[in-house]
Design a protein around this motif. Structure first.
Motif, PDB file in Angstrom:
ATOM      1  N   GLY A 320      53.370  68.139  14.191  1.00 61.78           N
ATOM      2  CA  GLY A 320      52.324  68.970  13.603  1.00 61.78           C
ATOM      3  C   GLY A 320      50.921  68.438  13.787  1.00 61.78           C
ATOM      4  O   GLY A 320      50.055  68.666  12.929  1.00 61.78           O
ATOM      5  N   GLY A 321      50.676  67.712  14.871  1.00 58.93           N
ATOM      6  CA  GLY A 321      49.323  67.251  15.142  1.00 58.93           C
ATOM      7  C   GLY A 321      48.927  65.961  14.458  1.00 58.93           C
ATOM      8  O   GLY A 321      47.768  65.555  14.538  1.00 58.93           O
ATOM      9  N   ALA A 322      49.869  65.292  13.775  1.00 61.12           N
ATOM     10  CA  ALA A 322      49.533  64.044  13.090  1.00 61.12           C
ATOM     11  C   ALA A 322      50.809  63.241  12.866  1.00 61.12           C
ATOM     12  O   ALA A 322      51.918  63.771  12.861  1.00 61.12           O
ATOM     13  CB  ALA A 322      48.838  64.317  11.766  1.00 61.12           C
ATOM     14  N   ALA A 323      50.608  61.952  12.712  1.00 65.88           N
ATOM     15  CA  ALA A 323      51.705  61.050  12.330  1.00 65.88           C
ATOM     16  C   ALA A 323      51.453  60.603  10.899  1.00 65.88           C
ATOM     17  O   ALA A 323      50.339  60.187  10.556  1.00 65.88           O
ATOM     18  CB  ALA A 323      51.744  59.840  13.266  1.00 65.88           C
ATOM     19  N   VAL A 371      49.830  57.281   4.698  1.00 69.48           N
ATOM     20  CA  VAL A 371      49.030  56.937   5.873  1.00 69.48           C
ATOM     21  C   VAL A 371      49.062  58.121   6.823  1.00 69.48           C
ATOM     22  O   VAL A 371      50.146  58.609   7.183  1.00 69.48           O
ATOM     23  CB  VAL A 371      49.566  55.666   6.572  1.00 69.48           C
ATOM     24  CG1 VAL A 371      48.764  55.380   7.830  1.00 69.48           C
ATOM     25  CG2 VAL A 371      49.522  54.476   5.620  1.00 69.48           C
ATOM     26  N   LEU A 372      47.891  58.585   7.244  1.00 65.05           N
ATOM     27  CA  LEU A 372      47.779  59.735   8.165  1.00 65.05           C
ATOM     28  C   LEU A 372      46.944  59.316   9.366  1.00 65.05           C
ATOM     29  O   LEU A 372      45.835  58.817   9.220  1.00 65.05           O
ATOM     30  CB  LEU A 372      47.127  60.919   7.443  1.00 65.05           C
ATOM     31  CG  LEU A 372      46.758  62.128   8.320  1.00 65.05           C
ATOM     32  CD1 LEU A 372      48.008  62.774   8.889  1.00 65.05           C
ATOM     33  CD2 LEU A 372      45.938  63.132   7.526  1.00 65.05           C
ATOM     34  N   VAL A 373      47.513  59.551  10.572  1.00 63.20           N
ATOM     35  CA  VAL A 373      46.804  59.226  11.801  1.00 63.20           C
ATOM     36  C   VAL A 373      46.863  60.448  12.715  1.00 63.20           C
ATOM     37  O   VAL A 373      47.959  60.944  13.006  1.00 63.20           O
ATOM     38  CB  VAL A 373      47.419  58.008  12.505  1.00 63.20           C
ATOM     39  CG1 VAL A 373      46.669  57.716  13.804  1.00 63.20           C
ATOM     40  CG2 VAL A 373      47.397  56.795  11.596  1.00 63.20           C
ATOM     41  N   PRO A 374      45.717  60.949  13.202  1.00 66.06           N
ATOM     42  CA  PRO A 374      45.746  62.086  14.125  1.00 66.06           C
ATOM     43  C   PRO A 374      46.493  61.740  15.416  1.00 66.06           C
ATOM     44  O   PRO A 374      46.371  60.634  15.935  1.00 66.06           O
ATOM     45  CB  PRO A 374      44.262  62.353  14.411  1.00 66.06           C
ATOM     46  CG  PRO A 374      43.532  61.720  13.273  1.00 66.06           C
ATOM     47  CD  PRO A 374      44.358  60.543  12.863  1.00 66.06           C
ATOM     48  N   VAL A 375      47.247  62.703  15.922  1.00 68.94           N
ATOM     49  CA  VAL A 375      48.017  62.473  17.146  1.00 68.94           C
ATOM     50  C   VAL A 375      47.088  62.222  18.317  1.00 68.94           C
ATOM     51  O   VAL A 375      47.394  61.448  19.228  1.00 68.94           O
ATOM     52  CB  VAL A 375      48.937  63.674  17.439  1.00 68.94           C
ATOM     53  CG1 VAL A 375      49.638  63.520  18.789  1.00 68.94           C
ATOM     54  CG2 VAL A 375      49.971  63.831  16.345  1.00 68.94           C
ATOM     55  N   ALA A 376      45.905  62.848  18.325  1.00 69.91           N
ATOM     56  CA  ALA A 376      44.975  62.678  19.455  1.00 69.91           C
ATOM     57  C   ALA A 376      44.566  61.237  19.659  1.00 69.91           C
ATOM     58  O   ALA A 376      44.194  60.828  20.743  1.00 69.91           O
ATOM     59  CB  ALA A 376      43.736  63.552  19.230  1.00 69.91           C
TER      60      ALA A 376
END
Length: 381
Positions: A320-323, A371-376
């Motif tokens: 979904g665009g993020a880890a 913890v949220l990290v954008p996939v980009a």
């Protein structure tokens, strides 16, 4: 290197060595005094005028040497530099008029000092002023055009040359300063990394050792044979912690998520905390795998140390665009949360890859670390 330099130099970067080099350089430069000296030694000048020329020559050389040796920064004249330079320039203007065309080389010396001692635009103006002195004094002393042209060429070329030398040395010194600053920043960053890694490593390992020691003590009091197993586990954890500390100091430690999840299960089990691990989406890339491994270690260490929980859930998702990583416990929690140094270190790591960390009470009770990290970001990691 702590300073740009006390003096302008013809060589060297430290005060004493550069002074000796300047003296050696000036000894070669005094060749332009050949013509005044020749007038005195040839017998063409006698009587009072000869004594006057000797005194004038010694005065000029003395003031020239004093000007060159006066303390100063590159392009920034010191307290005595400008007064000495003005006197030296005055002699270079007047002596050719008083003693003849053989003294027309004196403005060359002044040009060299101006080029090394003053900033670029004042130095350029001073060089042009010496050009004017050569022309005016040459005409007043009836020097031939070829001599005036040669002296003008030497004033201009030496002026430009020494301004370039001064600028080059200034840039070199600034480069040395920048390199020293980079080295200091790198050393500070390395100390910060080691301190952060040691905190994370030892916090987790020592917490596990304490838990297993307490469990081994209870089992030993009960006469259970499991006490020996727990003691062996303590030895194993201690050896592993020692190895990890060594690896952290040398920078070779790679903390994988799967390894940290195994360690988390062992630590939570020793603390009598039931743990559930859920994975969703595709496997994490290497950069995020190591980052989430750190996050699991820090989060589980806090659960073991502070939560007084009986259940913990670890959720890892890469879709979904993020880890995202969530560590949720059911321990009692009251009042505002204050982040410790471990969580601050984790936050720095996550923010370095444009991620975010949220640590707060869970709406259903207990505590949640998210913890949220954008996939980009992965493509840049």
């Amino acid at each position: 290197m702590s300073r740009l330099g006390d003096v302008f130099t013809f060589g060297g970067t430290e005060d004493k060595p550069s002074r000796w080099r300047r003296l050696m350089g000036m000894s070669f430069g005094l060749v332009y005094l050949f013509y005044p000296i020749t007038d005195l030694t040839s017998g063409n000048v006698t009587g009072f005028k000869a004594y006057a020329e000797v005194a004038a020559l010694l005065a000029f050389v003395g003031f020239y040497v004093a000007t060159v040796m006066s303390p100063k920064n590159y392009g920034r004249p010191g307290r005595w530099t400008l007064p000495l330079l003005c006197l030296t320039a005055l002699m270079a203007i007047v002596f050719p008029i008083l003693f003849g065309g053989g003294w027309l080389a004196l403005p060359i010396y002044v040009t060299v000092v101006i080029s090394m001692a003053l900033p670029m635009w004042p130095a350029l103006a001073g060089m042009l002023a010496m050009v004017a002195v050569v022309i005016v004094d040459g005409l007043l002393t009836r020097a031939d055009g070829a001599t005036i042209s040669l002296l003008l060429l030497q004033v201009v070329t030496l002026g430009v040359l020494f301004m370039s030398v001064r600028n080059t040395r200034t840039l070199v010194m600034k480069l040395h300063q920048a390199q020293g600053e980079v080295a200091r920043l790198a050393a500070g960053e390395e100390r910060l990394r080691i301190a952060r890694d040691l905190h994370d490593l030892l916090g987790h390992s020592l917490s596990l050792i304490v838990l297993k020691s307490e469990l081994a003590g209870r089992l030993s009091d009960q006469g259970s044979p499991r006490a020996a197993d727990e003691i062996r586990d303590i030895e194993s954890v201690a050896r592993l912690a020692l190895q990890e500390v060594r690896e952290a100091v040398t920078g070779y430690r790679q903390r994988g998520l799967s390894e940290e999840l195994d360690n988390a299960r062992a630590a939570l089990d020793a603390a009598s905390v039931a743990v559930t691990v859920r994975m969703a989406g595709t496997p994490l890339p290497d950069a995020l795998d190591g980052l989430f491994g750190w996050a699991v270690r820090e989060g589980v260490t806090n659960v073991v140390r502070h939560a007084r929980a009986s259940r913990c859930e670890i959720i890892v998702a890469y879709e979904g665009g993020a880890a995202t990583l969530e560590i949720v416990d059911n321990g009692p929690h009251a009042g505002p949360y204050e982040a410790g140094s471990g969580l601050c270190g984790l936050t720095e790591r996550v923010e370095a890859v444009s991620g975010s960390v949220d640590a707060a009470s869970h709406p259903d009770g207990g505590f949640r670390l998210r913890v949220l990290v954008p996939v980009a970001v992965d493509s840049r990691a």
